[in-house]
Design a protein around this motif. Structure first.
Motif, PDB file in Angstrom:
ATOM      1  N   TYR A  29       0.823  -1.245   0.083  1.00 35.02           N
ATOM      2  CA  TYR A  29       0.028   0.060   0.056  1.00 35.02           C
ATOM      3  C   TYR A  29       0.887   1.274   0.045  1.00 35.02           C
ATOM      4  O   TYR A  29       0.301   2.408   0.284  1.00 35.02           O
ATOM      5  CB  TYR A  29      -1.098  -0.221   1.277  1.00 35.02           C
ATOM      6  CG  TYR A  29      -2.015  -0.990   1.105  1.00 35.02           C
ATOM      7  CD1 TYR A  29      -2.945  -1.153   0.227  1.00 35.02           C
ATOM      8  CD2 TYR A  29      -2.028  -1.960   2.113  1.00 35.02           C
ATOM      9  CE1 TYR A  29      -3.933  -2.005  -0.024  1.00 35.02           C
ATOM     10  CE2 TYR A  29      -3.244  -3.073   2.006  1.00 35.02           C
ATOM     11  CZ  TYR A  29      -4.075  -3.126   1.019  1.00 35.02           C
ATOM     12  OH  TYR A  29      -5.045  -4.086   0.978  1.00 35.02           O
ATOM     13  N   ARG A  30       2.187   0.991  -0.209  1.00 37.60           N
ATOM     14  CA  ARG A  30       3.219   2.263  -0.098  1.00 37.60           C
ATOM     15  C   ARG A  30       2.599   3.354  -1.350  1.00 37.60           C
ATOM     16  O   ARG A  30       2.677   2.662  -2.492  1.00 37.60           O
ATOM     17  CB  ARG A  30       4.564   2.046   0.011  1.00 37.60           C
ATOM     18  CG  ARG A  30       4.976   1.551   1.279  1.00 37.60           C
ATOM     19  CD  ARG A  30       6.456   1.360   1.223  1.00 37.60           C
ATOM     20  NE  ARG A  30       7.284   2.745   1.214  1.00 37.60           N
ATOM     21  CZ  ARG A  30       7.482   3.382   2.081  1.00 37.60           C
ATOM     22  NH1 ARG A  30       7.032   3.043   3.343  1.00 37.60           N
ATOM     23  NH2 ARG A  30       8.059   4.616   2.050  1.00 37.60           N
ATOM     24  N   PRO A  38      10.528   6.032   5.588  1.00 39.73           N
ATOM     25  CA  PRO A  38      11.041   5.045   5.002  1.00 39.73           C
ATOM     26  C   PRO A  38      10.646   3.966   5.761  1.00 39.73           C
ATOM     27  O   PRO A  38      10.668   2.718   5.310  1.00 39.73           O
ATOM     28  CB  PRO A  38      12.491   5.465   5.148  1.00 39.73           C
ATOM     29  CG  PRO A  38      12.492   6.465   6.269  1.00 39.73           C
ATOM     30  CD  PRO A  38      11.183   7.234   6.199  1.00 39.73           C
ATOM     31  N   VAL A  39      10.330   4.044   7.040  1.00 44.21           N
ATOM     32  CA  VAL A  39       9.747   2.913   7.965  1.00 44.21           C
ATOM     33  C   VAL A  39       9.068   3.539   9.211  1.00 44.21           C
ATOM     34  O   VAL A  39       9.483   4.879   9.438  1.00 44.21           O
ATOM     35  CB  VAL A  39      11.186   2.123   8.508  1.00 44.21           C
ATOM     36  CG1 VAL A  39      12.107   3.062   9.560  1.00 44.21           C
ATOM     37  CG2 VAL A  39      10.841   0.833   9.286  1.00 44.21           C
ATOM     38  N   GLY A  40       8.360   2.822   9.819  1.00 37.99           N
ATOM     39  CA  GLY A  40       7.782   3.548  11.030  1.00 37.99           C
ATOM     40  C   GLY A  40       6.539   4.420  10.937  1.00 37.99           C
ATOM     41  O   GLY A  40       5.887   4.398   9.856  1.00 37.99           O
ATOM     42  N   ASP A  65       8.233   1.775  15.135  1.00 39.96           N
ATOM     43  CA  ASP A  65       6.918   1.164  15.239  1.00 39.96           C
ATOM     44  C   ASP A  65       6.268   1.969  14.399  1.00 39.96           C
ATOM     45  O   ASP A  65       6.416   3.037  13.913  1.00 39.96           O
ATOM     46  CB  ASP A  65       6.559   1.172  16.576  1.00 39.96           C
ATOM     47  CG  ASP A  65       5.413  -0.084  16.775  1.00 39.96           C
ATOM     48  OD1 ASP A  65       4.652  -0.510  15.738  1.00 39.96           O
ATOM     49  OD2 ASP A  65       5.204  -0.372  17.657  1.00 39.96           O
ATOM     50  N   ALA A  66       5.081   1.384  13.689  1.00 42.83           N
ATOM     51  CA  ALA A  66       4.224   1.749  12.730  1.00 42.83           C
ATOM     52  C   ALA A  66       3.171   2.237  13.370  1.00 42.83           C
ATOM     53  O   ALA A  66       1.963   2.832  12.842  1.00 42.83           O
ATOM     54  CB  ALA A  66       3.511   0.661  11.844  1.00 42.83           C
ATOM     55  N   PRO A 312      -4.417   0.386   8.565  1.00 45.19           N
ATOM     56  CA  PRO A 312      -4.196  -0.929   8.141  1.00 45.19           C
ATOM     57  C   PRO A 312      -2.848  -1.508   7.901  1.00 45.19           C
ATOM     58  O   PRO A 312      -2.448  -2.448   8.057  1.00 45.19           O
ATOM     59  CB  PRO A 312      -4.884  -1.137   6.508  1.00 45.19           C
ATOM     60  CG  PRO A 312      -5.841  -0.051   6.688  1.00 45.19           C
ATOM     61  CD  PRO A 312      -5.618   1.123   7.720  1.00 45.19           C
ATOM     62  N   THR A 313      -1.875  -0.339   7.584  1.00 48.55           N
ATOM     63  CA  THR A 313      -0.504  -0.849   7.290  1.00 48.55           C
ATOM     64  C   THR A 313       0.128  -1.376   8.659  1.00 48.55           C
ATOM     65  O   THR A 313       1.041  -2.203   8.855  1.00 48.55           O
ATOM     66  CB  THR A 313       0.176   0.198   6.518  1.00 48.55           C
ATOM     67  OG1 THR A 313       0.428   1.596   7.514  1.00 48.55           O
ATOM     68  CG2 THR A 313      -0.104   0.214   5.244  1.00 48.55           C
ATOM     69  N   ASP A 314      -0.283  -0.570   9.651  1.00 49.42           N
ATOM     70  CA  ASP A 314       0.111  -1.090  11.076  1.00 49.42           C
ATOM     71  C   ASP A 314      -0.631  -2.458  11.468  1.00 49.42           C
ATOM     72  O   ASP A 314       0.094  -3.344  11.776  1.00 49.42           O
ATOM     73  CB  ASP A 314      -0.080   0.118  12.134  1.00 49.42           C
ATOM     74  CG  ASP A 314       0.250  -0.549  13.565  1.00 49.42           C
ATOM     75  OD1 ASP A 314       1.242  -0.995  13.919  1.00 49.42           O
ATOM     76  OD2 ASP A 314      -0.811  -0.221  14.474  1.00 49.42           O
ATOM     77  N   THR A 315      -1.660  -2.602  11.227  1.00 54.45           N
ATOM     78  CA  THR A 315      -2.525  -3.569  11.732  1.00 54.45           C
ATOM     79  C   THR A 315      -2.176  -5.094  10.931  1.00 54.45           C
ATOM     80  O   THR A 315      -1.833  -6.112  11.440  1.00 54.45           O
ATOM     81  CB  THR A 315      -4.004  -3.609  11.181  1.00 54.45           C
ATOM     82  OG1 THR A 315      -4.651  -2.347  12.063  1.00 54.45           O
ATOM     83  CG2 THR A 315      -4.812  -4.693  11.827  1.00 54.45           C
ATOM     84  N   LEU A 316      -1.709  -4.818   9.669  1.00 55.86           N
ATOM     85  CA  LEU A 316      -1.041  -5.976   8.800  1.00 55.86           C
ATOM     86  C   LEU A 316       0.409  -6.071   8.913  1.00 55.86           C
ATOM     87  O   LEU A 316       0.895  -7.086   8.522  1.00 55.86           O
ATOM     88  CB  LEU A 316      -1.434  -5.514   7.428  1.00 55.86           C
ATOM     89  CG  LEU A 316      -3.046  -5.442   7.040  1.00 55.86           C
ATOM     90  CD1 LEU A 316      -3.200  -5.056   5.544  1.00 55.86           C
ATOM     91  CD2 LEU A 316      -3.723  -6.866   7.070  1.00 55.86           C
ATOM     92  N   GLY A 317       0.940  -5.475   9.843  1.00 50.66           N
ATOM     93  CA  GLY A 317       2.385  -5.572  10.236  1.00 50.66           C
ATOM     94  C   GLY A 317       3.151  -5.202   8.854  1.00 50.66           C
ATOM     95  O   GLY A 317       4.253  -5.632   8.542  1.00 50.66           O
ATOM     96  N   HIS A 318       2.825  -4.061   8.131  1.00 50.08           N
ATOM     97  CA  HIS A 318       3.831  -3.777   7.065  1.00 50.08           C
ATOM     98  C   HIS A 318       4.860  -3.192   7.218  1.00 50.08           C
ATOM     99  O   HIS A 318       5.563  -2.652   6.521  1.00 50.08           O
ATOM    100  CB  HIS A 318       2.810  -3.106   6.031  1.00 50.08           C
ATOM    101  CG  HIS A 318       1.961  -3.808   5.380  1.00 50.08           C
ATOM    102  ND1 HIS A 318       1.104  -3.568   4.273  1.00 50.08           N
ATOM    103  CD2 HIS A 318       1.496  -5.182   5.383  1.00 50.08           C
ATOM    104  CE1 HIS A 318       0.533  -4.499   3.656  1.00 50.08           C
ATOM    105  NE2 HIS A 318       0.556  -5.545   4.547  1.00 50.08           N
ATOM    106  N   GLY A 319       5.157  -2.534   8.739  1.00 50.69           N
ATOM    107  CA  GLY A 319       6.149  -1.776   9.080  1.00 50.69           C
ATOM    108  C   GLY A 319       6.105  -0.361   8.900  1.00 50.69           C
ATOM    109  O   GLY A 319       7.267   0.354   9.244  1.00 50.69           O
ATOM    110  N   TRP A 320       5.178   0.372   8.523  1.00 48.72           N
ATOM    111  CA  TRP A 320       5.187   1.719   8.173  1.00 48.72           C
ATOM    112  C   TRP A 320       3.602   2.138   8.109  1.00 48.72           C
ATOM    113  O   TRP A 320       2.869   1.626   7.842  1.00 48.72           O
ATOM    114  CB  TRP A 320       5.912   2.194   6.698  1.00 48.72           C
ATOM    115  CG  TRP A 320       4.919   1.708   5.711  1.00 48.72           C
ATOM    116  CD1 TRP A 320       4.802   0.600   5.080  1.00 48.72           C
ATOM    117  CD2 TRP A 320       3.863   2.425   4.977  1.00 48.72           C
ATOM    118  NE1 TRP A 320       3.755   0.464   4.235  1.00 48.72           N
ATOM    119  CE2 TRP A 320       3.154   1.610   3.912  1.00 48.72           C
ATOM    120  CE3 TRP A 320       3.353   4.012   5.057  1.00 48.72           C
ATOM    121  CZ2 TRP A 320       2.412   2.093   2.997  1.00 48.72           C
ATOM    122  CZ3 TRP A 320       2.209   4.148   4.133  1.00 48.72           C
ATOM    123  CH2 TRP A 320       1.988   3.402   3.328  1.00 48.72           C
ATOM    124  N   THR A 321       3.323   3.464   8.533  1.00 50.34           N
ATOM    125  CA  THR A 321       2.282   4.115   8.499  1.00 50.34           C
ATOM    126  C   THR A 321       2.073   5.662   8.019  1.00 50.34           C
ATOM    127  O   THR A 321       3.135   6.408   8.767  1.00 50.34           O
ATOM    128  CB  THR A 321       1.381   4.208   9.761  1.00 50.34           C
ATOM    129  OG1 THR A 321       1.032   2.785  10.281  1.00 50.34           O
ATOM    130  CG2 THR A 321       0.307   4.733   9.875  1.00 50.34           C
TER     131      THR A 321
END
Length: 499
Positions: A29-30, A38-40, A65-66, A312-321
């Motif tokens: 989703y980026r 870049p992360v977080g 953390d995201a 969602p990108t946090d909930t799904l563990g994607h590593g960024w928000t």
């Protein structure tokens, strides 16, 4: 003692973490042409400024953390406002006066140096209270920042009597007639928002100047992220109120972004508003900040999220928000605010405009060459014989985001109720759709719709109305189709993908 007070945060530690982890975030989703971390975690834009030939964007950043966490200042720059280069983290919460976060703020250049004025959240006092104070950091190269010894440069002792010591944040600095000023968000004792004004000759020694603007009980419980500027001869104040009451189709989100237009009495140093308007009638727009560039353009960028909702990108563990909106140039045209999207057009691969006129009547159709999930959809539609038009974006067999136009009501709408992952939040009713009544009759509908991997931004007539929303399809969703009742004559229909 809390866990955070035991952690030794630093810019060096943050930069090492980013280098080690930025390659493992999930890019599903980026967004491609929106500023993203870049992360977080990313939230409010900070220190949006032009410096040494580039646009610099700082932002609220939690690299580890995201989710929202101990606030740092992330940093990126761009020459075209569309391609962003990540730079070293500018600020970390490493002093007693900002131990619980380097919160939002702004930037200004003075004598070739770049100054960051930001909110520090202090260590707890004897009663366990964390105060908010204003702090200063300085750089000679725009990359490495030193916090000044005089910090906090605006301590809680500088607050007026009727101002909270724990809700005092987000300084936006500007210059006026040889004096530096900053507007700062505050909460009054009656649980209303207010904007305080401070002044300085050197950006280091500050004194209280006035209560710049005081809110009422009908204008929310706290105002955040103020930004004062002049635009085409008008005094303008942007702020982001929490829980501004709904008014018809306006202020439907739990928190909003508002433009007040009026006049400053520089004798009393108070802002006298004549009107208020919501800046974006979509679902995800908050904390905008602006700059004036070397071309004289007033450019504004906002956080393309909303507090109190799922990420969602946090909930799904994607590593960024988090992402920022497309930068927008603000102008007054014939008494109306317009928000022109800027930057992206020069970086699109033009596919060629349709040379033929396409007519749909009581039908649902696709248009050849019009599809994609990342790019610009440009439409000019003769609506003189139209009743309703639905534009289905990011469409697959089960999902779609809908942009709609009702000719009789002259309403433009956006609906993400079937766009994919449901975005629940603190609102009693999940936020899925919004609409706005357009000014004047519309025999022609002119839309520029910017699609990215998890966002839709709709600009009507160069930004007379703007609607922004995040969307998260669960399957590939590149389809675009059109459905109308009555006759829609497409004089222009072009999709230009971003590559």
């Amino acid at each position: 003692m809390s866990i955070q007070s035991q952690v030794a945060y630093s810019t060096e530690r943050a930069n090492r973490y980013i280098a080690e982890n930025k390659g493992i975030v999930n890019p599903l989703y980026r967004n491609r042409y929106h500023a993203s971390p870049p992360v977080g975690w990313m939230n409010d834009p900070n220190g949006f400024v032009q410096y040494q030939g580039a646009y610099h964007l700082f932002y609220q950043f939690h690299p580890y953390d995201a989710k929202w966490g101990p606030m740092h200042w992330g940093h990126m720059k761009s020459t075209d406002l569309i391609h962003w280069e990540d730079l070293p983290v500018a600020l970390a919460p490493d002093q007693a006066y900002d131990r619980f976060g380097c919160f939002s703020g702004s930037a200004i250049e003075r004598d070739g140096k770049l100054y960051l004025l930001y909110t520090g959240v202090t260590e707890a006092d004897e009663e366990g209270v964390h105060h908010q104070v204003q702090c200063l950091a300085v750089s000679e190269d725009g990359l490495h920042f030193d916090k000044v010894q005089q910090n906090p440069v605006i301590p809680i002792a500088a607050l007026p009597e009727d101002a909270s010591q724990i809700d005092f944040r987000d300084p936006k600095v500007f210059e006026h007639e040889g004096m530096y000023y900053t507007v700062i968000a505050s909460k009054a004792s009656d649980e209303t928002g207010q904007i305080l004004l401070y002044q300085s000759e050197d950006l280091v020694e500050w004194e209280f100047a006035s209560v710049f603007l005081k809110g009422t009980k009908e204008q929310g419980i706290m105002w955040e992220c103020p930004d004062f500027f002049q635009l085409d001869g008008k005094d303008c104040l942007i702020f982001s109120p929490m829980q501004w009451p709904q008014d018809g189709d306006d202020y439907q989100n739990l928190n909003s972004s508002v433009l007040a237009v009026g006049e400053v009495d520089w004798t009393t140093k108070q802002f006298q508003p004549a009107s208020y308007q919501e800046l974006d009638h979509g679902l995800d727009y908050y904390a905008p900040q602006s700059l004036e560039d070397d071309k004289g353009r007033r450019i504004c960028i906002g956080w393309m999220q909303m507090w109190g909702r799922d990420f969602p990108t946090d909930t799904l563990g994607h590593g960024w928000t988090g992402s920022m909106t497309i930068p927008r140039e603000l102008k007054w045209v014939d008494g109306q605010l317009k928000q022109y999207p800027i930057g992206i057009e020069a970086k699109l691969v033009q596919q060629g405009e349709n040379s033929r006129i396409i007519t749909l009547e009581d039908a649902k159709e696709t248009i050849p060459g019009i599809e994609g999930d990342c790019g610009l959809l440009t439409l000019k539609v003769d609506t003189s014989e139209l009743d309703n038009l639905n534009i289905y974006l990011r469409e697959n067999e089960n999902e779609r985001t809908v942009v709609s136009f009702n000719k009789e009501k002259n309403e433009l709408g956006i609906d993400r109720s079937t766009s994919g992952i449901e975005l629940k939040g603190e609102e009693a009713t999940p936020p899925v759709s919004r609409k706005v009544t357009l000014a004047g009759d519309r025999d022609y509908l002119e839309l520029a719709i910017y699609l990215d991997h998890s966002s839709v931004e709709v600009f009507e007539r160069n930004g007379e109305a703007v609607m922004t929303a995040n969307v998260y399809p669960t399957e590939e969703a590149t389809g675009i189709s059109f459905e109308c009742s009555g006759k829609a004559v497409f004089e222009e229909a072009t999709f230009t993908p971003f590559v």
